[in-house]
Design an enzyme around this catalytic site. Structure first.
Site, PDB file in Angstrom:
ATOM      1  CE  LYS A  70     -20.807   6.742   1.229  1.00  0.00           C
ATOM      2  NZ  LYS A  70     -20.890   7.882   2.117  1.00  0.00           N
TER       3      LYS A  70
ATOM      4  NE  ARG B 217     -14.787  -1.032   5.445  1.00  0.00           N
ATOM      5  CZ  ARG B 217     -14.240   0.024   6.067  1.00  0.00           C
ATOM      6  NH1 ARG B 217     -13.653  -0.131   7.235  1.00  0.00           N
ATOM      7  NH2 ARG B 217     -14.295   1.219   5.516  1.00  0.00           N
TER       8      ARG B 217
ATOM      9  CB  CYS C 115     -18.746   4.353   9.855  1.00  0.00           C
ATOM     10  SG  CYS C 115     -17.096   4.750   9.261  1.00  0.00           S
TER      11      CYS C 115
ATOM     12  CG  PHE D 297     -17.788  14.402  12.279  1.00  0.00           C
ATOM     13  CD1 PHE D 297     -18.401  13.564  13.197  1.00  0.00           C
ATOM     14  CD2 PHE D 297     -17.039  15.471  12.741  1.00  0.00           C
ATOM     15  CE1 PHE D 297     -18.282  13.802  14.565  1.00  0.00           C
ATOM     16  CE2 PHE D 297     -16.923  15.725  14.109  1.00  0.00           C
ATOM     17  CZ  PHE D 297     -17.547  14.880  15.022  1.00  0.00           C
ATOM     18  CG  LEU D 298     -13.745  11.250   6.264  1.00  0.00           C
ATOM     19  CD1 LEU D 298     -14.098  10.068   5.393  1.00  0.00           C
ATOM     20  CD2 LEU D 298     -12.342  11.723   5.939  1.00  0.00           C
TER      21      LEU D 298
ATOM     22  CB  THR E  34     -11.738   1.157  16.107  1.00  0.00           C
ATOM     23  OG1 THR E  34     -12.664   2.031  15.436  1.00  0.00           O
ATOM     24  CG2 THR E  34     -10.588   1.973  16.652  1.00  0.00           C
TER      25      THR E  34
ATOM     26  CE  LYS F  66      -4.249   1.085   2.452  1.00  0.00           C
ATOM     27  NZ  LYS F  66      -4.917   0.855   3.724  1.00  0.00           N
TER      28      LYS F  66
ATOM     29  CE  LYS G  47     -15.552   0.826  13.171  1.00  0.00           C
ATOM     30  NZ  LYS G  47     -15.421   1.999  13.985  1.00  0.00           N
TER      31      LYS G  47
HETATM   32  C1  UDX Z   1     -20.914   7.739   7.999  1.00  0.00           C
HETATM   33  C2  UDX Z   1     -21.224   9.136   8.527  1.00  0.00           C
HETATM   34  O1  UDX Z   1     -22.145   9.783   7.641  1.00  0.00           O
HETATM   35  C3  UDX Z   1     -19.946   9.941   8.665  1.00  0.00           C
HETATM   36  O2  UDX Z   1     -20.226  11.209   9.230  1.00  0.00           O
HETATM   37  C4  UDX Z   1     -18.983   9.179   9.557  1.00  0.00           C
HETATM   38  O3  UDX Z   1     -17.757   9.869   9.647  1.00  0.00           O
HETATM   39  C5  UDX Z   1     -18.747   7.790   8.995  1.00  0.00           C
HETATM   40  O4  UDX Z   1     -19.982   7.107   8.847  1.00  0.00           O
HETATM   41  P1  UDX Z   1     -20.386   6.710   5.594  1.00  0.00           P
HETATM   42  O5  UDX Z   1     -20.229   5.390   6.270  1.00  0.00           O
HETATM   43  O6  UDX Z   1     -19.377   7.130   4.571  1.00  0.00           O
HETATM   44  O7  UDX Z   1     -20.401   7.882   6.680  1.00  0.00           O
HETATM   45  O8  UDX Z   1     -21.803   6.675   4.874  1.00  0.00           O
HETATM   46  P2  UDX Z   1     -23.187   7.500   4.909  1.00  0.00           P
HETATM   47  O9  UDX Z   1     -23.218   8.414   3.760  1.00  0.00           O
HETATM   48  O10 UDX Z   1     -23.458   8.055   6.248  1.00  0.00           O
HETATM   49  O11 UDX Z   1     -24.194   6.297   4.612  1.00  0.00           O
HETATM   50  C6  UDX Z   1     -24.249   5.180   5.487  1.00  0.00           C
HETATM   51  C7  UDX Z   1     -25.225   4.146   4.994  1.00  0.00           C
HETATM   52  O12 UDX Z   1     -26.555   4.598   5.214  1.00  0.00           O
HETATM   53  C8  UDX Z   1     -25.135   3.778   3.522  1.00  0.00           C
HETATM   54  O13 UDX Z   1     -25.255   2.377   3.398  1.00  0.00           O
HETATM   55  C9  UDX Z   1     -26.340   4.476   2.912  1.00  0.00           C
HETATM   56  O14 UDX Z   1     -26.803   3.822   1.757  1.00  0.00           O
HETATM   57  C10 UDX Z   1     -27.338   4.406   4.054  1.00  0.00           C
HETATM   58  N1  UDX Z   1     -28.366   5.451   4.010  1.00  0.00           N
HETATM   59  C11 UDX Z   1     -28.032   6.760   4.088  1.00  0.00           C
HETATM   60  C12 UDX Z   1     -29.705   5.083   3.934  1.00  0.00           C
HETATM   61  O15 UDX Z   1     -30.042   3.889   3.883  1.00  0.00           O
HETATM   62  N2  UDX Z   1     -30.660   6.065   3.923  1.00  0.00           N
HETATM   63  C13 UDX Z   1     -30.346   7.379   3.991  1.00  0.00           C
HETATM   64  O16 UDX Z   1     -31.272   8.196   3.971  1.00  0.00           O
HETATM   65  C14 UDX Z   1     -28.986   7.744   4.073  1.00  0.00           C
END
Ligand code: UDX
Length: 436
Positions: A326, A333, A263, A152-153, A86, A35, A266
């Site tokens: 998504k 994962r 995220c 929070f990204l 984690t 990596k 877990k």
């Molecule tokens: C999330 C948090 O948004 C972020 O702030 C944190 O730092 C890490 O975890 P992420 O895991 O990248 O980010 O994805 P996110 O865009 O939050 O979506 C999470 C899941 O929820 C996806 O599977 C998405 O499809 C689902 N989702 C999201 C829904 O099912 N419905 C929604 O309305 C929004």
């Protein structure tokens, strides 16, 4: 100020490239030499829009480099961001914090005087205080400190979220540390980004609480979808209607297959485990329901496929569009889409998966499935088309054109992202989740 970033996953690689973009000299550290080689040649080992040009730009000017040596990072940098994973422990709800602990233990003996270690990983409340004690015990250098600065990204928007965060949270009781981190984030602060300086414990909890809230919001609307399915109501209209209330808001009320990724699932489990350790079993027990509702949506989608195929699933061709958890990500994962594909395959369906970015990662996790290299190949002669990740490529499909290629015009919209009117007008039997 020189910066090191330890752990080069979605969070760390993005943070390292963005710190270089903000003008700092940066070294990234990872235990995986392959990596590190890839990153040093300007290649991002995962899919994250906008990251590769940024990485290449700064690797080429030597402002950013990567190494496997923590000792080298300790000798180089004044501020060390800890961005290692984690993950959930096998067979338990709790998070495995051993990687974070190993980084602090590895850095501590080699730190320069006045060095600052800043945790960004998501950890159970109480972890940072214990890590701070370890750091102060193991480091011979004077004036070293440990702070927590949760991240929070969102995957898919990692670069934008890092360069223009919607808030910054810093857990520390030291004004010197606060000043150092104000310098790191001067750019965002000058743009008016709110900053909350708080204790280590509050900073850790902010992250657990934020992800728990988001997961709860999604499961709330998916619970409403279950009620809608039993009563003939429409969850999308319901979400629109309640979402107009500014106290509720429409975002994260997208009913469908539910949440996955590295995220939210877990983090809500780790939060329950930590609450249990604290003897607060009831405080976040509702997160168990949030998790159950979420997982039930996957089973419901499989049974809907069964229903749409008239009860006979074996040897029917099912086109699964989407494998990533998504869109704009290759992360599989805890992916709801890939789980549904796996379950349909287990029930004897001929599953063909297409994903614009996640074929490689999905194939490693579910090698038993068939993967199409083109979208058309996936739906060609299909008995059922399932849109399980809402990539824009799928939303742009012309239902009339696809209709000419399939064996039967059945479509399940696992994300309620297609327009039922146009699909039905083109002769499709359209089914959404939580919709009549
Ligand atoms: C999330 C948090 O948004 C972020 O702030 C944190 O730092 C890490 O975890 P992420 O895991 O990248 O980010 O994805 P996110 O865009 O939050 O979506 C999470 C899941 O929820 C996806 O599977 C998405 O499809 C689902 N989702 C999201 C829904 O099912 N419905 C929604 O309305 C929004």
């Amino acid at each position: 100020m020189k910066i090191s970033v330890i752990g080069t996953g979605y969070l760390g690689a993005t943070h390292a490239a963005c710190m270089a973009e903000l003008g700092f000299d940066v070294v990234g550290v990872d235990v995986d030499p392959a990596k590190v080689d890839q990153l040093n040649s300007g290649v991002v080992p995962f899919f994250e829009p906008d990251l590769e040009p940024l990485l290449r730009k700064h690797v080429e000017t030597d402002r950013l480099r990567f190494t496997t040596s923590l000792v080298e990072a300790a000798a180089f940098a004044d501020v060390h961001f800890v961005c290692v994973g984690t993950p959930q422990q096998k067979g338990r709800l709790a998070a495995d914090t051993s990687y974070v602990e190993a980084v602090v233990e590895g850095l501590a003996p080699h730190l320069r005087p006045g060095a600052l270690v800043v945790g960004k990983s998501t950890v159970p409340v109480g972890t940072a205080a214990a890590l701070r004690e370890t750091l102060l015990r193991l480091s011979p250098a004077p004036d070293v400190e440990l702070a927590w600065n949760p991240e929070f990204l969102r995957e898919g928007f990692a670069v934008a979220d890092t360069l223009r965060p919607d808030r910054l949270v810093i857990g520390t009781s030291s004004t010197y540390v606060e000043e150092q981190l104000r310098t790191v984030y001067a750019h965002a602060l000058a743009d008016g980004c709110p900053l909350i300086v708080t204790s280590l414990e509050t900073a850790e909890l902010v992250k657990s609480a934020a992800n728990s809230f988001l997961a709860t919001k999604i499961s709330f609307i998916n619970a409403m979808a279950e009620i809608c399915e039993a009563t003939g109501a429409d969850v999308v209209q319901l979400a629109d209607a309640i979402g107009h209330d500014v106290r509720i808001g429409r975002r994260f009320l997208g009913a469908g297959l539910g949440f996955g990724g590295g995220c939210l699932p877990k983090d809500i489990r780790a939060f329950q485990a930590r609450a249990n350790e604290l003897g607060l079993t009831k405080s976040v027990a509702f997160l168990g329901d949030v998790d159950d509702i979420n997982v039930r949506r996957r089973a419901r989608t499989v049974s809907l496929a069964h229903e749409v195929l008239g009860g006979r699933i074996s040897d029917r061709k099912v086109a699964v569009l989407g494998a990533a958890f998504k869109p704009n990500s290759d992360d599989v994962r805890d992916s709801p889409a890939l789980d549904v594909a796996d379950q349909l395959h287990l029930r004897g369906a001929e599953v063909v998966v297409y994903d614009p970015a996640a074929t490689g990662t999905a194939r490693r996790r579910s090698p038993q499935l068939t993967y199409a290299s083109r979208l058309e190949e996936a739906y060609d002669c299909a008995d059922l088309v399932m849109v399980l990740t809402e990539w824009s490529e799928f939303l742009a499909l012309d239902p009339a054109a696809v209709a000419g290629k399939v064996r039967a015009r059945n479509v399940i919209d696992g994300r309620n992202a297609l327009d039922p009117v146009t699909w039905r007008a083109a002769g499709w039997h359209y089914r959404g989740l939580g919709r009549p």
